[in-house]
Design a protein around this motif. Structure first.
Motif, PDB file in Angstrom:
ATOM      1  N   SER A 173       0.845  -1.194   0.000  1.00 26.01           N
ATOM      2  CA  SER A 173       0.000   0.000   0.000  1.00 26.01           C
ATOM      3  C   SER A 173       0.885   1.250   0.000  1.00 26.01           C
ATOM      4  O   SER A 173       2.064   1.185   0.364  1.00 26.01           O
ATOM      5  CB  SER A 173      -0.905   0.021   1.238  1.00 26.01           C
ATOM      6  OG  SER A 173      -0.148   0.233   2.409  1.00 26.01           O
ATOM      7  N   GLU A 174       0.298   2.365  -0.399  1.00 29.92           N
ATOM      8  CA  GLU A 174       1.042   3.625  -0.403  1.00 29.92           C
ATOM      9  C   GLU A 174       1.542   3.975   0.992  1.00 29.92           C
ATOM     10  O   GLU A 174       2.608   4.564   1.153  1.00 29.92           O
ATOM     11  CB  GLU A 174       0.147   4.742  -0.946  1.00 29.92           C
ATOM     12  CG  GLU A 174       0.899   6.010  -1.263  1.00 29.92           C
ATOM     13  CD  GLU A 174       0.016   7.024  -1.968  1.00 29.92           C
ATOM     14  OE1 GLU A 174       0.132   8.211  -1.616  1.00 29.92           O
ATOM     15  OE2 GLU A 174      -0.760   6.630  -2.852  1.00 29.92           O
ATOM     16  N   SER A 175       0.789   3.551   2.010  1.00 28.29           N
ATOM     17  CA  SER A 175       1.163   3.860   3.397  1.00 28.29           C
ATOM     18  C   SER A 175       1.907   2.697   4.070  1.00 28.29           C
ATOM     19  O   SER A 175       2.056   2.687   5.300  1.00 28.29           O
ATOM     20  CB  SER A 175      -0.085   4.215   4.205  1.00 28.29           C
ATOM     21  OG  SER A 175      -0.985   3.116   4.222  1.00 28.29           O
ATOM     22  N   TRP A 176       2.399   1.725   3.283  1.00 28.44           N
ATOM     23  CA  TRP A 176       3.126   0.580   3.832  1.00 28.44           C
ATOM     24  C   TRP A 176       4.224   1.056   4.759  1.00 28.44           C
ATOM     25  O   TRP A 176       4.882   2.070   4.506  1.00 28.44           O
ATOM     26  CB  TRP A 176       3.733  -0.241   2.695  1.00 28.44           C
ATOM     27  CG  TRP A 176       4.588  -1.398   3.168  1.00 28.44           C
ATOM     28  CD1 TRP A 176       4.159  -2.635   3.504  1.00 28.44           C
ATOM     29  CD2 TRP A 176       6.010  -1.420   3.323  1.00 28.44           C
ATOM     30  NE1 TRP A 176       5.224  -3.438   3.868  1.00 28.44           N
ATOM     31  CE2 TRP A 176       6.374  -2.703   3.769  1.00 28.44           C
ATOM     32  CE3 TRP A 176       7.019  -0.466   3.142  1.00 28.44           C
ATOM     33  CZ2 TRP A 176       7.689  -3.073   4.029  1.00 28.44           C
ATOM     34  CZ3 TRP A 176       8.328  -0.829   3.404  1.00 28.44           C
ATOM     35  CH2 TRP A 176       8.650  -2.131   3.836  1.00 28.44           C
ATOM     36  N   GLU A 177       4.422   0.295   5.827  1.00 26.22           N
ATOM     37  CA  GLU A 177       5.521   0.613   6.719  1.00 26.22           C
ATOM     38  C   GLU A 177       6.223  -0.652   7.172  1.00 26.22           C
ATOM     39  O   GLU A 177       5.615  -1.711   7.310  1.00 26.22           O
ATOM     40  CB  GLU A 177       5.055   1.443   7.915  1.00 26.22           C
ATOM     41  CG  GLU A 177       3.996   0.805   8.762  1.00 26.22           C
ATOM     42  CD  GLU A 177       3.510   1.716   9.884  1.00 26.22           C
ATOM     43  OE1 GLU A 177       4.079   2.791  10.108  1.00 26.22           O
ATOM     44  OE2 GLU A 177       2.540   1.329  10.542  1.00 26.22           O
ATOM     45  N   SER A 178       7.510  -0.510   7.376  1.00 29.49           N
ATOM     46  CA  SER A 178       8.371  -1.570   7.855  1.00 29.49           C
ATOM     47  C   SER A 178       8.616  -1.320   9.340  1.00 29.49           C
ATOM     48  O   SER A 178       9.157  -0.274   9.710  1.00 29.49           O
ATOM     49  CB  SER A 178       9.690  -1.532   7.076  1.00 29.49           C
ATOM     50  OG  SER A 178      10.628  -2.412   7.638  1.00 29.49           O
ATOM     51  N   VAL A 179       8.205  -2.280  10.172  1.00 33.08           N
ATOM     52  CA  VAL A 179       8.321  -2.133  11.620  1.00 33.08           C
ATOM     53  C   VAL A 179       9.384  -3.115  12.113  1.00 33.08           C
ATOM     54  O   VAL A 179       9.159  -4.324  12.101  1.00 33.08           O
ATOM     55  CB  VAL A 179       6.970  -2.412  12.322  1.00 33.08           C
ATOM     56  CG1 VAL A 179       7.092  -2.215  13.824  1.00 33.08           C
ATOM     57  CG2 VAL A 179       5.870  -1.545  11.731  1.00 33.08           C
ATOM     58  N   GLY A 180      10.530  -2.583  12.526  1.00 38.31           N
ATOM     59  CA  GLY A 180      11.626  -3.432  12.983  1.00 38.31           C
ATOM     60  C   GLY A 180      11.923  -3.316  14.454  1.00 38.31           C
ATOM     61  O   GLY A 180      12.759  -4.036  14.986  1.00 38.31           O
ATOM     62  N   ASN A 181      11.243  -2.384  15.125  1.00 40.01           N
ATOM     63  CA  ASN A 181      11.428  -2.225  16.566  1.00 40.01           C
ATOM     64  C   ASN A 181      10.276  -1.383  17.112  1.00 40.01           C
ATOM     65  O   ASN A 181       9.357  -1.034  16.372  1.00 40.01           O
ATOM     66  CB  ASN A 181      12.789  -1.579  16.873  1.00 40.01           C
ATOM     67  CG  ASN A 181      12.935  -0.212  16.225  1.00 40.01           C
ATOM     68  OD1 ASN A 181      12.035   0.618  16.270  1.00 40.01           O
ATOM     69  ND2 ASN A 181      14.083   0.031  15.609  1.00 40.01           N
ATOM     70  N   TYR A 182      10.344  -1.042  18.373  1.00 42.90           N
ATOM     71  CA  TYR A 182       9.266  -0.276  18.995  1.00 42.90           C
ATOM     72  C   TYR A 182       9.616   1.196  19.163  1.00 42.90           C
ATOM     73  O   TYR A 182       9.036   1.878  19.991  1.00 42.90           O
ATOM     74  CB  TYR A 182       8.881  -0.889  20.343  1.00 42.90           C
ATOM     75  CG  TYR A 182       8.168  -2.202  20.201  1.00 42.90           C
ATOM     76  CD1 TYR A 182       6.935  -2.270  19.556  1.00 42.90           C
ATOM     77  CD2 TYR A 182       8.717  -3.376  20.692  1.00 42.90           C
ATOM     78  CE1 TYR A 182       6.267  -3.470  19.407  1.00 42.90           C
ATOM     79  CE2 TYR A 182       8.053  -4.587  20.552  1.00 42.90           C
ATOM     80  CZ  TYR A 182       6.828  -4.626  19.913  1.00 42.90           C
ATOM     81  OH  TYR A 182       6.177  -5.821  19.769  1.00 42.90           O
ATOM     82  N   SER A 183      10.539   1.701  18.366  1.00 44.23           N
ATOM     83  CA  SER A 183      10.940   3.107  18.487  1.00 44.23           C
ATOM     84  C   SER A 183       9.870   4.054  17.958  1.00 44.23           C
ATOM     85  O   SER A 183       9.885   5.233  18.271  1.00 44.23           O
ATOM     86  CB  SER A 183      12.241   3.352  17.709  1.00 44.23           C
ATOM     87  OG  SER A 183      11.991   3.267  16.307  1.00 44.23           O
TER      88      SER A 183
END
Length: 159
Positions: free
Chosen positions: A54-64
């Motif tokens: 999606s255009e708003s895709w995000e990669s989450v690799g930690n809780y920062s």
């Protein structure tokens, strides 16, 4: 078998076929992510990635709370294509449960220069990675990921 049972059986088989087809489509969409990881310098794979996310895709690799956007991720792949020209991100197992696809993969490569501050002196790494891809309407909207970079740095430092 009466008419109701036959109708029920046909409907059940049809729904199973539709669900199986949708799951196969979702897994093919997720595979696009790994095709890019294994070919980070490929214009074809870079061009395919926006269609799978999606255009708003995000990669989450930690809780920062500082998640990586789709454009930032594609930029990082360009950097990786130079730093780790032989990067291979091989899917070992892929499982779907509803709107989530979980992937266990193996990342290997030989950095051409210092990697996270470690000069591998030509050494390679071979690590385990786990990703959870969240899908909505047939595209990946979010990817949670964990890579064993600590082991990669150990391997590169010769330990």
């Amino acid at each position: 078998m009466n008419a109701f049972q036959r109708t029920f059986a046909v409907v059940s088989l049809g729904l199973t076929a539709i669900a199986t087809s949708a799951a196969a489509d979702d897994m093919a969409t997720v595979q696009t992510f790994y095709d890019l990881l294994s070919n980070p310098g490929s214009e074809t794979h870079v061009a395919a990635f926006p269609g799978a996310t999606s255009e708003s895709w995000e990669s989450v690799g930690n809780y920062s709370g500082e998640n990586e956007s789709r454009d930032e991720f594609v930029g990082q792949m360009g950097f990786f294509s130079q730093l780790i020209p032989d990067l291979d991100w091989s899917v070992q197992a892929m499982h779907q449960d509803g709107d989530f696809v979980t992937v266990r993969s193996r990342a290997t490569g030989t950095p051409a220069g210092p990697f996270f501050g470690v000069d591998g002196e030509g050494r390679s790494f071979d690590i385990l990675t786990i990703d959870i891809h969240e899908l909505d309407d047939g595209v990946v909207v979010r990817t949670y990921h964990v890579e064993d970079w600590a082991s990669a740095l150990q391997q590169l430092s010769g330990q």
